[in-house]
Design a protein around this motif. Structure first.
Motif, PDB file in Angstrom:
ATOM      1  N   GLY A 138       0.814  -1.214   0.000  1.00  0.00           N
ATOM      2  CA  GLY A 138       0.000   0.000   0.000  1.00  0.00           C
ATOM      3  C   GLY A 138       0.841   1.255   0.000  1.00  0.00           C
ATOM      4  N   ILE A 139       0.190   2.315  -0.419  1.00  0.00           N
ATOM      5  CA  ILE A 139       0.896   3.588  -0.544  1.00  0.00           C
ATOM      6  C   ILE A 139       0.583   4.432   0.687  1.00  0.00           C
ATOM      7  N   ILE A 140       1.609   5.076   1.238  1.00  0.00           N
ATOM      8  CA  ILE A 140       1.391   5.869   2.443  1.00  0.00           C
ATOM      9  C   ILE A 140       1.279   7.347   2.103  1.00  0.00           C
ATOM     10  N   GLU A 141       2.177   7.772   1.257  1.00  0.00           N
ATOM     11  CA  GLU A 141       2.150   9.186   0.901  1.00  0.00           C
ATOM     12  C   GLU A 141       2.562   9.336  -0.554  1.00  0.00           C
ATOM     13  N   TYR A 142       1.913  10.277  -1.188  1.00  0.00           N
ATOM     14  CA  TYR A 142       2.293  10.505  -2.585  1.00  0.00           C
ATOM     15  C   TYR A 142       2.214  11.979  -2.916  1.00  0.00           C
ATOM     16  N   THR A 185       5.246  10.578 -10.914  1.00  0.00           N
ATOM     17  CA  THR A 185       3.845  10.189 -11.131  1.00  0.00           C
ATOM     18  C   THR A 185       3.761   8.679 -11.007  1.00  0.00           C
ATOM     19  N   ILE A 186       2.562   8.214 -10.674  1.00  0.00           N
ATOM     20  CA  ILE A 186       2.364   6.783 -10.580  1.00  0.00           C
ATOM     21  C   ILE A 186       1.804   6.318 -11.918  1.00  0.00           C
ATOM     22  N   ILE A 220      -0.846   1.411 -10.770  1.00  0.00           N
ATOM     23  CA  ILE A 220      -0.910   0.907  -9.399  1.00  0.00           C
ATOM     24  C   ILE A 220      -1.996  -0.157  -9.323  1.00  0.00           C
ATOM     25  N   VAL A 221      -1.584  -1.372  -8.971  1.00  0.00           N
ATOM     26  CA  VAL A 221      -2.527  -2.454  -8.710  1.00  0.00           C
ATOM     27  C   VAL A 221      -2.106  -3.109  -7.391  1.00  0.00           C
ATOM     28  N   VAL A 222      -2.817  -4.150  -6.997  1.00  0.00           N
ATOM     29  CA  VAL A 222      -2.578  -4.743  -5.677  1.00  0.00           C
ATOM     30  C   VAL A 222      -1.126  -5.203  -5.530  1.00  0.00           C
ATOM     31  N   GLU A 241      -4.044   9.143  -0.306  1.00  0.00           N
ATOM     32  CA  GLU A 241      -3.310   7.870  -0.351  1.00  0.00           C
ATOM     33  C   GLU A 241      -4.234   6.734   0.069  1.00  0.00           C
ATOM     34  N   ILE A 277      -6.402   5.782  -2.766  1.00  0.00           N
ATOM     35  CA  ILE A 277      -5.728   4.910  -3.743  1.00  0.00           C
ATOM     36  C   ILE A 277      -5.660   3.482  -3.222  1.00  0.00           C
ATOM     37  N   ASN A 278      -5.218   3.337  -1.959  1.00  0.00           N
ATOM     38  CA  ASN A 278      -5.082   1.993  -1.390  1.00  0.00           C
ATOM     39  C   ASN A 278      -6.407   1.241  -1.400  1.00  0.00           C
ATOM     40  N   ILE A 322      -7.294   0.173  -5.006  1.00  0.00           N
ATOM     41  CA  ILE A 322      -6.584  -0.975  -5.559  1.00  0.00           C
ATOM     42  C   ILE A 322      -6.973  -2.276  -4.871  1.00  0.00           C
ATOM     43  N   THR A 323      -7.301  -2.199  -3.603  1.00  0.00           N
ATOM     44  CA  THR A 323      -7.748  -3.445  -2.956  1.00  0.00           C
ATOM     45  C   THR A 323      -9.126  -3.849  -3.463  1.00  0.00           C
ATOM     46  N   TYR A 350      -8.604  -0.488 -11.484  1.00  0.00           N
ATOM     47  CA  TYR A 350      -7.327  -0.259 -12.159  1.00  0.00           C
ATOM     48  C   TYR A 350      -7.148   1.226 -12.417  1.00  0.00           C
ATOM     49  N   PHE A 351      -6.035   1.752 -11.826  1.00  0.00           N
ATOM     50  CA  PHE A 351      -5.679   3.159 -11.983  1.00  0.00           C
ATOM     51  C   PHE A 351      -4.414   3.272 -12.805  1.00  0.00           C
ATOM     52  N   ILE A 365      -1.280   8.337 -12.448  1.00  0.00           N
ATOM     53  CA  ILE A 365      -1.704   9.162 -11.316  1.00  0.00           C
ATOM     54  C   ILE A 365      -0.749  10.341 -11.185  1.00  0.00           C
TER      55      ILE A 365
END
Lengths: 92, 400
Positions: free
Chosen positions: A44-48, A70-71, A74-76, B24, B27-28, B31-32, B36-37, B40
């Motif tokens: 998981g992402i904490i900060e962006y 930039t991201i 992003i998937v699991v 954030e 986003i989390n 994705i869970t 699909y992103f 970003i």
């Protein structure tokens, strides 16, 4: 952070020559020059923001600093961060 | 990556703007939930720009409720939106469909009638006849029974032996075969002479009816009367009969043949290579990599049109060249052998020219050597043939 279970797993992985990233659930990080960072198996992402990205992993928090970040995807399981990357470090 | 991008475009996606405090977490959570992103981008501390698939966007609603944030669409991209926009313009769609329907409707008529294979009968005449049977420009295709029109045309015009009508798109192609007229036979009751159809020297003359006008050994010219149908005997009235008989005469045919003394034979070795070219308009492009590796070869060219639909042909052609390797051998013929060869060739040509039942009795060969190692061979063939031809006697003329 390492528990007794992790130590046993590490021992078995060494003994049987199993890939550690799978047994220990560790992230696999691929850096393509300073342009792209590919993180497999994140938590998981904490900060962006455009200059700083913090990603949670089993090995600690991965801190990526740079500019124009930039991201891309992003998937699991995976994250692809593109931009101009200056520093990649782990914080425990 | 390109494949993914094309796939996303086909499926459609939206560019969204997310505003909130803890993005954030947004986003989390997304994705869970298997949303699909991609791409970003952080705009500022509270704003995020991202691309998400159509399906994903629908799922976002539940997340939006859980986290205090605002999602708005900046742009819609991809096929579904494009189609939607097109179908909104109803007049355009209706126009397109109508155009296709009109095209389809118009192609169910015959617009051109083409006649092929006619030599003596003018094409316009056949077109005129066909018009009477319903095959004409503007005729509705389903109403035309080509077999019936063929039969009718055959009955109507007895100069024709065979008619084939094929409707190709909007063209009706009429193939015809004309009757080859047999030489008119003169009825036995009609008085006639027998005249010469060729120059020659009479060898034998057998008269069945009539009076011989020539005897064997006479030199005759074309059109000369050989057996007279007007029989004059002393002490009897003049009779006019249908002359019959067989007149055998010696005739001559002269044929010339040139023969090169250097004889080149090309024998195929069985090795073959192919070259593929594409011709677009007037330009030809090589498609296969290699050039032909043989030193000596024969080329066979085959042209294929890629698209041939109705009477429209694409300006693109596929040209396949086959190269057969050959062994070239040069051989110098002695003059006698060359003459022999040339004579054989002329004899073959002659048998193609002559009517049947003609006997070749003699031949005389003359040859001269010309430059470039060639000889010119003149062969005069002497033949024995029946040269009689029936010719009607004009009785009115005789009575004058």
């Amino acid at each position: 952070m390492e528990t007794r279970g992790d130590l046993i797993k590490k021992g078995i992985a060494d003994l049987l020559e199993l890939p550690r990233d799978i047994v220990l659930d560790l992230p696999k990080i691929t850096l393509l020059g300073n342009l792209q960072l590919y993180i497999e198996n994140h938590k998981g992402i904490i900060e962006y923001s455009t200059s700083l990205v913090r990603v949670n992993t089993k090995a600690g928090i991965l801190v990526v600093t740079g500019s124009c970040l930039t991201i891309r995807t992003i998937v699991v399981e995976e994250i692809i961060i593109v931009g101009s990357i200056d520093r990649v470090e782990f914080l425990q | 990556m390109l494949a993914v991008r094309i796939w996303n475009y086909l499926k459609g996606y939206v560019i969204i703007k997310v505003e909130g405090i803890n993005l954030e977490r947004f986003i989390n959570l997304a994705i869970t939930n298997n949303i699909y992103f991609w791409d970003i981008e952080r705009v500022n501390f509270t704003t995020l720009k991202a691309r998400v698939s159509l399906k994903g966007y629908k799922h976002l609603r539940s997340i939006r409720k859980r986290i205090n944030c605002m999602v708005s669409i900046l742009e819609k991209r991809g096929c579904p939106f494009l189609l939607h926009r097109i179908f909104k313009r109803k007049a355009l769609v209706a126009g397109g469909i109508t155009a296709v329907l009109i095209m389809y409707f118009l192609t169910s008529f015959v617009w051109v009638v083409e006649v092929q294979g006619n030599e003596r009968i003018p094409g316009e005449r056949i077109v005129r006849e066909l018009k009477a049977f319903g095959l004409k420009p503007g005729a509705f295709k389903p109403f035309i029974d080509t077999r019936e029109v063929e039969t009718k045309l055959l009955i109507e015009m007895d100069q024709l032996v065979w008619v084939g009508i094929n409707i190709l798109g909007t063209r009706a192609v009429v193939d015809i075969v004309e009757r080859t007229e047999a030489p008119p036979l003169i009825d036995k009751s009609v008085p006639c002479n027998i005249v010469a159809k060729k120059d020659g020297i009479i060898n034998n003359i057998y008269v069945y009816q009539g009076q011989a006008a020539v005897k064997s050994g006479d030199t005759i010219k074309v059109g000369q009367v050989l057996i007279n149908g007007v029989v004059e005997e002393p002490g009897k009235p003049i009779r006019v009969v249908h002359a019959m008989g067989r007149v055998e005469a010696r005739t001559w045919y002269q044929l010339t043949e040139e023969q090169n003394l250097r004889l080149v034979t090309r024998e195929r070795t069985g090795q073959m290579q192919r070259g593929v070219f594409i011709r677009v308009g007037g330009n030809t492009f090589r498609f296969s990599r290699k050039k032909c590796a043989f030193q000596n070869y024969d080329t066979e060219t085959e042209t294929r049109r890629l698209i041939e639909w109705r009477n429209i042909t694409a300006p693109v052609e596929l040209i396949i060249e086959k190269y057969y390797e050959v062994i070239v051998e040069e051989e110098f013929l002695p003059v006698a052998a060359a003459v022999d060869r040339a004579v054989k060739k002329t004899a073959q040509r002659l048998t193609g020219m002559l009517p049947q039942e003609v006997e070749i009795t003699d031949r005389r060969v003359k040859y001269i050597e010309t430059e470039n190692q060639t000889i010119r061979v003149d062969v005069i063939f002497e033949t024995l043939e029946d040269i009689g031809l029936e010719e009607r006697i004009n009785i009115n003329h005789r009575e004058d």
